[in-house]
Write an enzyme that holds these catalytic residues in place. Structure first.
Site, short mmCIF file in Angstrom:
data_model
loop_
_atom_site.label_atom_id
_atom_site.label_comp_id
_atom_site.label_asym_id
_atom_site.label_seq_id
_atom_site.Cartn_x
_atom_site.Cartn_y
_atom_site.Cartn_z
N SER A 197 0.82 -1.20 0.00
CA SER A 197 0.00 0.00 0.00
C SER A 197 0.86 1.26 0.00
CB SER A 197 -0.90 0.02 1.23
OG SER A 197 -1.56 1.26 1.36
N TYR A 207 -2.89 -0.30 10.19
CA TYR A 207 -3.01 -0.95 8.88
C TYR A 207 -1.77 -0.70 8.03
CZ TYR A 207 -3.90 -1.11 3.92
OH TYR A 207 -3.77 -1.33 2.57
N LYS A 243 1.54 -3.30 6.55
CA LYS A 243 2.06 -3.44 5.19
C LYS A 243 3.56 -3.18 5.16
CE LYS A 243 -1.77 -4.42 2.99
NZ LYS A 243 -1.98 -5.71 2.30
#
Length: 339
Positions: A117, A141, A145
């Protein structure tokens, strides 16, 4: 070639599966259906289960000795949820990925394409980021990644695997053939919320109008999901050219290379449908950033890939998919997709 796609019953994973199948690849899907849609997975060879289930990975490898590349899409992806439940996100996105990689490499499956991401980047002053730009994930989040990228790079450096991390910017749209699309009845990303507001006749909420951008709303690089899917298929085709013994790990940006603010997205929506919801402004959400857009020269040079579809195309395809999903009763009868 044969491709194993984890999370292949979700929005992006299922679109990648279609793009790979269109290019003549055999597709195998692994998904636990906690958020994915069985009908998407069942078009291909399908295994239902957890990516951390070592016995299941052993079985998949044993029954499919022709697997060439693994595309890893399975993850939790909602930023506010990650802020509320960071341990759950690190368990799902990091711990289970490590278990998956351990099982894959034990079975000799050492070519991995990872769905990463652009949220891992530090927000730049000029708005544009390239693969060497500083990283500063601002949500659990995004941090998951970044951590998985470090895991992959360490594993590749040690010689156990080769990996390509594809850093997505902001996926929109649907498979233009309407085979798959976003299953969320109440999506959290900007275009999904815009569509939902328009359908309901409700205001569209812009979270923050005090960002350092040209109109105060966050800037994003809205890339059509079909362009993303075709980029994955190209990486599968040319994996051994993208990463080799001399460079076993590589990260690539996938975006349009153009920034669109949230208010400009509303203007594009109005162009496509003829009107748009009334805009209301709320405060910034925890984990949000001013945003950025991609320098995509590396993907262009390595893969010959550039995004072909526009923001307007993405809006039109998202609306066509929403109509198709509503007509089929998808949102009433199945769990929603997370990736």
């Amino acid at each position: 070639m044969t491709v194993l796609i984890t999370g292949g019953a979700g929005f992006i994973g299922s679109t990648i599966a279609s793009a790979c199948a269109d290019r003549g690849h055999d597709v195998i899907v692994l998904d636990d259906l906690s958020t994915g849609v069985a009908a998407f997975a069942e078009r291909h060879r399908f295994y239902r289960g957890d990516i951390a289930d070592a016995a299941l990975i052993d079985r998949i490898a044993r029954e499919n000795p022709d697997i060439d590349v693994v595309v890893h899409c399975a993850a939790k992806i909602v930023v506010p949820d990650s802020v509320a439940d960071p341990l759950g996100y690190f368990d799902c996105n990091v711990a289970r990925t490590v278990s998956l990689l351990t099982s894959l490499t034990r079975n000799g499956l050492d070519r991995v394409v990872f769905s990463s991401s652009a949220a891992i980047y530090e927000t730049p002053i000029d708005g544009v980021v390239h693969e060497g730009s500083p990283l500063a994930p601002l949500s659990p989040y995004a941090d998951t990644k970044a951590v998985v990228e470090r895991v992959l790079e360490a594993g590749a450096t040690a010689g156990g695997l080769r990996a390509v991390a594809l850093r997505y910017f902001n996926p929109i749209g649907a498979d233009p053939a309407l085979r798959t699309g976003l299953q969320l009845p109440t999506p959290s990303h900007a275009l999904g919320r815009l569509v939902s507001a328009w359908q309901a006749g409700s205001p569209f909420t812009v979270t923050g109008l005090d960002w350092p951008t040209r109109d105060g709303s966050g800037v994003r690089d809205y890339v059509h999901v079909w362009d993303l899917a075709e980029a994955h298929a190209l990486v599968v085709d040319r994996f051994d050219e993208v990463v080799d013994a001399s460079r076993p790990y590589r990260a690539l940006n996938l975006g349009t290379g153009r920034g669109t603010t949230v208010l400009e997205l509303v203007e594009a929506f109005a162009r496509v449908v003829g009107d748009a919801p009334r805009v209301e402004v709320a405060g910034r959400r925890v984990g949000d950033t001013a945003g950025a857009f991609a320098d995509v020269s590396a993907a262009r040079d390595l893969l010959g890939w550039e995004a072909r579809l526009t923001v307007d195309d993405g809006i039109a395809d998202a609306l066509r998919w929403a109509d198709a999903a509503r007509a089929s009763g998808l949102h009433d009868t199945t769990a929603v997709a997370s990736v």
